[in-house]
Design a protein around this motif. Structure first.
Motif, PDB file in Angstrom:
ATOM      1  N   SER A 109      34.765 -17.744  16.993  1.00 39.01           N
ATOM      2  CA  SER A 109      33.300 -17.763  16.916  1.00 39.01           C
ATOM      3  C   SER A 109      32.746 -16.369  17.221  1.00 39.01           C
ATOM      4  O   SER A 109      33.242 -15.692  18.127  1.00 39.01           O
ATOM      5  CB  SER A 109      32.724 -18.760  17.924  1.00 39.01           C
ATOM      6  N   PRO A 110      31.720 -15.934  16.499  1.00 38.84           N
ATOM      7  CA  PRO A 110      31.155 -14.615  16.767  1.00 38.84           C
ATOM      8  C   PRO A 110      30.459 -14.568  18.127  1.00 38.84           C
ATOM      9  O   PRO A 110      29.716 -15.479  18.476  1.00 38.84           O
ATOM     10  CB  PRO A 110      30.157 -14.401  15.627  1.00 38.84           C
ATOM     11  N   THR A 111      30.724 -13.506  18.884  1.00 38.35           N
ATOM     12  CA  THR A 111      30.081 -13.327  20.177  1.00 38.35           C
ATOM     13  C   THR A 111      29.135 -12.129  20.163  1.00 38.35           C
ATOM     14  O   THR A 111      28.216 -12.068  20.956  1.00 38.35           O
ATOM     15  CB  THR A 111      31.123 -13.112  21.282  1.00 38.35           C
ATOM     16  N   MET A 112      29.380 -11.194  19.265  1.00 35.68           N
ATOM     17  CA  MET A 112      28.509 -10.033  19.110  1.00 35.68           C
ATOM     18  C   MET A 112      28.530  -9.668  17.637  1.00 35.68           C
ATOM     19  O   MET A 112      29.588  -9.666  17.010  1.00 35.68           O
ATOM     20  CB  MET A 112      29.009  -8.886  19.972  1.00 35.68           C
ATOM     21  N   THR A 113      27.362  -9.341  17.085  1.00 36.71           N
ATOM     22  CA  THR A 113      27.255  -9.053  15.661  1.00 36.71           C
ATOM     23  C   THR A 113      26.476  -7.755  15.451  1.00 36.71           C
ATOM     24  O   THR A 113      25.397  -7.586  16.007  1.00 36.71           O
ATOM     25  CB  THR A 113      26.540 -10.205  14.925  1.00 36.71           C
ATOM     26  N   TRP A 114      27.055  -6.866  14.646  1.00 32.10           N
ATOM     27  CA  TRP A 114      26.390  -5.633  14.237  1.00 32.10           C
ATOM     28  C   TRP A 114      26.066  -5.771  12.749  1.00 32.10           C
ATOM     29  O   TRP A 114      26.953  -6.067  11.948  1.00 32.10           O
ATOM     30  CB  TRP A 114      27.297  -4.426  14.426  1.00 32.10           C
ATOM     31  N   THR A 115      24.821  -5.548  12.367  1.00 32.86           N
ATOM     32  CA  THR A 115      24.404  -5.652  10.972  1.00 32.86           C
ATOM     33  C   THR A 115      23.919  -4.282  10.505  1.00 32.86           C
ATOM     34  O   THR A 115      23.001  -3.711  11.103  1.00 32.86           O
ATOM     35  CB  THR A 115      23.290  -6.696  10.812  1.00 32.86           C
ATOM     36  N   LEU A 116      24.553  -3.783   9.453  1.00 39.21           N
ATOM     37  CA  LEU A 116      24.183  -2.503   8.857  1.00 39.21           C
ATOM     38  C   LEU A 116      23.280  -2.786   7.657  1.00 39.21           C
ATOM     39  O   LEU A 116      23.662  -3.528   6.761  1.00 39.21           O
ATOM     40  CB  LEU A 116      25.416  -1.736   8.386  1.00 39.21           C
ATOM     41  N   THR A 117      22.118  -2.181   7.632  1.00 34.92           N
ATOM     42  CA  THR A 117      21.156  -2.395   6.558  1.00 34.92           C
ATOM     43  C   THR A 117      21.295  -1.306   5.495  1.00 34.92           C
ATOM     44  O   THR A 117      21.415  -0.136   5.828  1.00 34.92           O
ATOM     45  CB  THR A 117      19.723  -2.365   7.122  1.00 34.92           C
ATOM     46  N   ASN A 118      21.285  -1.710   4.235  1.00 32.31           N
ATOM     47  CA  ASN A 118      21.343  -0.791   3.089  1.00 32.31           C
ATOM     48  C   ASN A 118      22.547   0.157   3.172  1.00 32.31           C
ATOM     49  O   ASN A 118      22.408   1.363   2.991  1.00 32.31           O
ATOM     50  CB  ASN A 118      20.046   0.009   2.954  1.00 32.31           C
ATOM     51  N   ALA A 119      23.713  -0.393   3.419  1.00 38.04           N
ATOM     52  CA  ALA A 119      24.926   0.423   3.534  1.00 38.04           C
ATOM     53  C   ALA A 119      25.489   0.758   2.159  1.00 38.04           C
ATOM     54  O   ALA A 119      25.396  -0.040   1.224  1.00 38.04           O
ATOM     55  CB  ALA A 119      25.972  -0.323   4.352  1.00 38.04           C
ATOM     56  N   TRP A 120      26.077   1.957   2.050  1.00 41.27           N
ATOM     57  CA  TRP A 120      26.729   2.386   0.816  1.00 41.27           C
ATOM     58  C   TRP A 120      27.832   3.368   1.169  1.00 41.27           C
ATOM     59  O   TRP A 120      27.778   4.047   2.188  1.00 41.27           O
ATOM     60  CB  TRP A 120      25.726   2.981  -0.168  1.00 41.27           C
ATOM     61  N   PRO A 121      28.883   3.428   0.342  1.00 44.36           N
ATOM     62  CA  PRO A 121      30.021   4.304   0.660  1.00 44.36           C
ATOM     63  C   PRO A 121      29.683   5.767   0.409  1.00 44.36           C
ATOM     64  O   PRO A 121      29.281   6.137  -0.687  1.00 44.36           O
ATOM     65  CB  PRO A 121      31.116   3.822  -0.291  1.00 44.36           C
ATOM     66  N   THR A 122      29.831   6.569   1.428  1.00 40.64           N
ATOM     67  CA  THR A 122      29.565   7.990   1.295  1.00 40.64           C
ATOM     68  C   THR A 122      30.859   8.796   1.199  1.00 40.64           C
ATOM     69  O   THR A 122      30.862   9.912   0.697  1.00 40.64           O
ATOM     70  CB  THR A 122      28.704   8.503   2.464  1.00 40.64           C
ATOM     71  N   LYS A 123      31.970   8.188   1.635  1.00 44.06           N
ATOM     72  CA  LYS A 123      33.244   8.909   1.601  1.00 44.06           C
ATOM     73  C   LYS A 123      34.394   7.906   1.636  1.00 44.06           C
ATOM     74  O   LYS A 123      34.362   6.943   2.384  1.00 44.06           O
ATOM     75  CB  LYS A 123      33.324   9.837   2.814  1.00 44.06           C
ATOM     76  N   ILE A 124      35.382   8.168   0.795  1.00 46.32           N
ATOM     77  CA  ILE A 124      36.622   7.394   0.833  1.00 46.32           C
ATOM     78  C   ILE A 124      37.758   8.394   0.986  1.00 46.32           C
ATOM     79  O   ILE A 124      37.812   9.390   0.277  1.00 46.32           O
ATOM     80  CB  ILE A 124      36.816   6.557  -0.443  1.00 46.32           C
ATOM     81  N   THR A 125      38.649   8.096   1.918  1.00 45.92           N
ATOM     82  CA  THR A 125      39.819   8.946   2.124  1.00 45.92           C
ATOM     83  C   THR A 125      41.062   8.115   1.855  1.00 45.92           C
ATOM     84  O   THR A 125      41.265   7.083   2.499  1.00 45.92           O
ATOM     85  CB  THR A 125      39.862   9.491   3.571  1.00 45.92           C
ATOM     86  N   GLY A 126      41.844   8.560   0.898  1.00 42.38           N
ATOM     87  CA  GLY A 126      43.096   7.881   0.597  1.00 42.38           C
ATOM     88  C   GLY A 126      44.141   8.200   1.651  1.00 42.38           C
ATOM     89  O   GLY A 126      43.928   9.006   2.559  1.00 42.38           O
ATOM     90  N   THR A 127      45.274   7.594   1.528  1.00 42.41           N
ATOM     91  CA  THR A 127      46.341   7.774   2.505  1.00 42.41           C
ATOM     92  C   THR A 127      46.991   9.146   2.371  1.00 42.41           C
ATOM     93  O   THR A 127      46.941   9.767   1.311  1.00 42.41           O
ATOM     94  CB  THR A 127      47.406   6.672   2.348  1.00 42.41           C
TER      95      THR A 127
END
Length: 153
Positions: A109-127
């Motif tokens: 069950s969730p005990t703490m929740t963080w909600t990000l508004t209007n999120a979008w990927p700014t960077k992806i780093t491959g392995t």
């Protein structure tokens, strides 16, 4: 008999290894190894009016800033959802999502929740690749967002 804390009515702090991440319509719930950057900061505005008898400034809350959130996960075969989302960036036409990160208790069950508004990927780093390595291939997704709300329970 082991003491589990129930005799004294002890409340134990939550562990940080049991959590879930929902990327809005992108991927429903995704599995991640690590989430960092869940922070928010309010800038300080200093002010002193000219006829103040106190020779120092007063500090007032100003604009709130949020940092980018970084998500790390293992790379899976035919899993290109992050890259598809990132490739959709075209001159301010990226699809923004509501991302929900939940810290779960032992029953799930969730005990703490963080909600990000209007999120979008700014960077992806491959392995990184190394012929002598013995670790899982990891990718990193960095999300910019416009607001962070936190809820307990």
């Amino acid at each position: 008999m082991a003491d589990d804390g129930s005799a004294q009515g002890a409340i134990w702090p939550l562990t940080r290894f049991y959590f879930s991440v929902n990327l809005g319509s992108q991927d429903s719930t995704a599995s991640f190894q690590e989430v960092t950057g869940l922070d928010t900061e309010t800038q300080i505005v200093e002010y002193r009016h000219g006829d103040s008898k106190v020779f120092s400034t007063i500090k007032m809350p100003g604009i709130t800033k949020v940092g980018n959130v970084t998500l790390k996960k293992g790379i899976f075969v035919k899993d290109n959802n992050f890259w598809k989302w990132y490739d959709a960036i075209k001159m301010n036409t990226i699809k923004r999502e509501t991302v929900v990160i939940k810290l779960l208790d032992e029953s799930g069950s969730p005990t703490m929740t963080w909600t990000l508004t209007n999120a979008w990927p700014t960077k992806i780093t491959g392995t990184d690749l190394k012929s002598e390595a013995n670790e899982v291939a990891m990718e990193t997704l960095e999300l910019a967002h416009e607001g962070l709300t936190i809820a307990n329970g």
